[in-house]
Structures are given as C-alpha cells and as structure tokens.
Scaffold this motif. Sequence first.
Motif, PDB file in Angstrom:
ATOM      1  N   SER A 135       0.856  -1.182   0.000  1.00 55.79           N
ATOM      2  CA  SER A 135       0.000   0.000   0.000  1.00 55.79           C
ATOM      3  C   SER A 135       0.893   1.233   0.000  1.00 55.79           C
ATOM      4  O   SER A 135       2.106   1.143   0.270  1.00 55.79           O
ATOM      5  CB  SER A 135      -0.892   0.015   1.241  1.00 55.79           C
ATOM      6  OG  SER A 135      -0.102   0.239   2.400  1.00 55.79           O
ATOM      7  N   ILE A 136       0.334   2.384  -0.276  1.00 60.16           N
ATOM      8  CA  ILE A 136       1.118   3.622  -0.303  1.00 60.16           C
ATOM      9  C   ILE A 136       1.698   3.908   1.079  1.00 60.16           C
ATOM     10  O   ILE A 136       2.819   4.415   1.216  1.00 60.16           O
ATOM     11  CB  ILE A 136       0.278   4.812  -0.825  1.00 60.16           C
ATOM     12  CG1 ILE A 136       1.183   6.022  -1.097  1.00 60.16           C
ATOM     13  CG2 ILE A 136      -0.851   5.154   0.141  1.00 60.16           C
ATOM     14  CD1 ILE A 136       0.477   7.154  -1.828  1.00 60.16           C
ATOM     15  N   THR A 137       0.953   3.542   2.127  1.00 60.95           N
ATOM     16  CA  THR A 137       1.426   3.760   3.498  1.00 60.95           C
ATOM     17  C   THR A 137       2.646   2.893   3.796  1.00 60.95           C
ATOM     18  O   THR A 137       3.623   3.352   4.396  1.00 60.95           O
ATOM     19  CB  THR A 137       0.303   3.432   4.503  1.00 60.95           C
ATOM     20  OG1 THR A 137      -0.875   4.161   4.139  1.00 60.95           O
ATOM     21  CG2 THR A 137       0.709   3.806   5.912  1.00 60.95           C
ATOM     22  N   ALA A 188       5.680   4.230   1.893  1.00 59.35           N
ATOM     23  CA  ALA A 188       6.179   5.450   2.520  1.00 59.35           C
ATOM     24  C   ALA A 188       7.049   5.124   3.734  1.00 59.35           C
ATOM     25  O   ALA A 188       8.095   5.751   3.958  1.00 59.35           O
ATOM     26  CB  ALA A 188       5.003   6.345   2.927  1.00 59.35           C
ATOM     27  N   GLU A 206       3.628  10.078   2.298  1.00 59.23           N
ATOM     28  CA  GLU A 206       2.785   9.531   1.235  1.00 59.23           C
ATOM     29  C   GLU A 206       2.641  10.541   0.088  1.00 59.23           C
ATOM     30  O   GLU A 206       2.557  10.155  -1.080  1.00 59.23           O
ATOM     31  CB  GLU A 206       1.404   9.160   1.795  1.00 59.23           C
ATOM     32  CG  GLU A 206       1.445   7.978   2.754  1.00 59.23           C
ATOM     33  CD  GLU A 206       0.094   7.669   3.357  1.00 59.23           C
ATOM     34  OE1 GLU A 206      -0.936   8.077   2.778  1.00 59.23           O
ATOM     35  OE2 GLU A 206       0.045   6.999   4.424  1.00 59.23           O
ATOM     36  N   TYR A 237      -0.942   6.554  -7.130  1.00 56.35           N
ATOM     37  CA  TYR A 237      -0.131   5.376  -6.823  1.00 56.35           C
ATOM     38  C   TYR A 237      -0.751   4.094  -7.364  1.00 56.35           C
ATOM     39  O   TYR A 237      -0.056   3.225  -7.883  1.00 56.35           O
ATOM     40  CB  TYR A 237       0.050   5.287  -5.302  1.00 56.35           C
ATOM     41  CG  TYR A 237       0.873   4.112  -4.840  1.00 56.35           C
ATOM     42  CD1 TYR A 237       2.189   3.937  -5.259  1.00 56.35           C
ATOM     43  CD2 TYR A 237       0.328   3.173  -3.953  1.00 56.35           C
ATOM     44  CE1 TYR A 237       2.945   2.859  -4.816  1.00 56.35           C
ATOM     45  CE2 TYR A 237       1.077   2.095  -3.507  1.00 56.35           C
ATOM     46  CZ  TYR A 237       2.387   1.937  -3.942  1.00 56.35           C
ATOM     47  OH  TYR A 237       3.125   0.868  -3.505  1.00 56.35           O
ATOM     48  N   SER A 263      -7.259   1.479   1.090  1.00 58.75           N
ATOM     49  CA  SER A 263      -6.842   2.765   0.517  1.00 58.75           C
ATOM     50  C   SER A 263      -7.962   3.463  -0.251  1.00 58.75           C
ATOM     51  O   SER A 263      -7.715   4.458  -0.922  1.00 58.75           O
ATOM     52  CB  SER A 263      -5.645   2.553  -0.418  1.00 58.75           C
ATOM     53  OG  SER A 263      -4.552   2.004   0.292  1.00 58.75           O
ATOM     54  N   PRO A 266      -4.463   3.448   4.982  1.00 64.17           N
ATOM     55  CA  PRO A 266      -5.098   4.698   5.438  1.00 64.17           C
ATOM     56  C   PRO A 266      -6.383   4.499   6.233  1.00 64.17           C
ATOM     57  O   PRO A 266      -6.666   5.256   7.154  1.00 64.17           O
ATOM     58  CB  PRO A 266      -5.371   5.431   4.121  1.00 64.17           C
ATOM     59  CG  PRO A 266      -4.305   4.949   3.199  1.00 64.17           C
ATOM     60  CD  PRO A 266      -4.092   3.504   3.552  1.00 64.17           C
TER      61      PRO A 266
END
Length: 285
Positions: free
Chosen positions: A42-44, A47, A54, A69, A193, A221
């Motif tokens: 995931s983007i989290t 990051a 993010e 993303y 997300s 998220p």
Amino acid sequence: MVHSRLQGCLPRLRGILPSLTSAEGRVANYILENSQQIIHLSITELAELAQCAEATIFRLCKRLGYGGYQAFKISLASELVEPLANIHQEITQKDSLSTIAAKVFHSNIEALQDTLKLIHEESLEKAVKALHEAERIEFYGLGGSAPVAMDAYHKFVRVGIPCIALTDPHLQVISARLLSPKGVAFGISHSGSNKDIVESLKAAREAGALTICLTNYPKAPVTKVSDICLISSSRESHFRSEAMSSRIAQLSIIDTLFVGVSLLRQDMVLDNLQKIREVISRKRF
C-alpha cells in the motif's frame, strides 16, 4: 495528459532520477531495487519503507504521468506479471478445469488459515462488544467489498439492531455524518486505501460514532480513521481488480462477529430467527 496505464514505467523512472528531490529519489531507488515487492504494498507501507511522506510518492507518480499510486502499480504489474496472474497467480494456460478448481480452493483455504493466525482476539472482542451495544450499525463497501457489506447486513438484520449496508459513496458519507454517538460505522476495504471509505469513516467519527474497519493491510489509510481494526489475509496481488480469496476470509470474519453478537443477544436472535422462518416459509411452495 495523465494516462492510467503507461508502459515502460521503470525505464522512465530511471530517466527522471537526476531531476528528483532527495525524498523522491529515495522512493524511486526503492521502487527500482524492489519492483516485484511494490505491487503488493500500500502507499502507506511504501512510505514507511522508503522513509518519506505519502504525498512524496503521489507527486512522483504524477511526475511519471499517472493519476496516482494505484494507477502506477497497475502499470508496473502489467510489466512484471504474466497476464494469467491477473486472474489467479497459480493458474497456467495448460491447467484443466479440475486443476484450476483445486488451485482456487487451495488459495481460499490458505487465506482462511492465514487470517485465523492474524486474528487479534482483543480487537475481535472489542468489535463484538461495540456491535452488541450499538443503537445502529452501518456497513460500507464499494466494488468487490460491496457484497461483503451486503452479507454483513443480511446477517446482522437478524440480531435486532437497526442496520443497513450502503454501497454508494455519497449515501455512505451522508449517512455517516448523521450517525449518533451510539452508532457504529463499519468500513470494508481490501486495500484499505479507498478514499470514499476513509472519508465515510472520518465523517462517522466527526459525528461521534465508533468506527470499525476490515482490511487486508494493517497500515493502510483506513486504519487511521478506525477505532477498531480487523485484519484479513490472502496471498493475492494488490493490483487485482477483484480480491478473490480475501473476500472469503472477510466473510468468515463477519460470520465470527455475527455469532459473537448473537451469543450476547441469544433470546432476541432466536425469537427473530423464528419470525424470519415463518415469514420466509410463505414465499416457498
């Protein structure tokens, strides 16, 4: 013009390296060195691994010409993964239908076993208690998660608590904002997300309601706007349009919550089940 599916994303990423900020450069280098891993993150999670915000990842994806993303990951996956893996990772062109069935069933069994190992008993107990004490429960799901939300409603309507499943993002956020502090908003999202689910749970929190999420990613998220987080597990790729085996795992968690709440409201549930059997019997020959 932003394209959702641009080809050659890794070569283009190498090409813009010299023009990137230090933070963007860290993300770019991490992606280049761990490209196979990225499609599962995931983007989290990315990051955290790349030690950046993010927003930095989102900016980098925009610079590459993607809408975000997720669009970048879909393009990356199309370069790295065999086409059949988009349907199911273990399937080959030569497989018979009986072999396909065996692989699909095995994948679902693995998802259930992995989820059982991940279940956090305290979170499960908190969720059962919150649902039992709620004056109203709202289940939110979109896309592949919508049927899970509908299944949750189909079960929990029997326990005597006013509840609803909402699968339209506008109705979700409107209804969430009108919840009372004794209400529960339950968001279901495989990726965790989905912006609409996150916004709906955020609106429910603003109304003072308790929020619960069911997702595959513990650092997604949606977990940041949830009072209680329930985690399912499957070994599917994050870029698939439908998370098949994770849906089986999520349905099993919903079943567990329903049984848990039913035991706390046993007399009412048994009475309701008898009423349901009587009225349903009129619809059968």
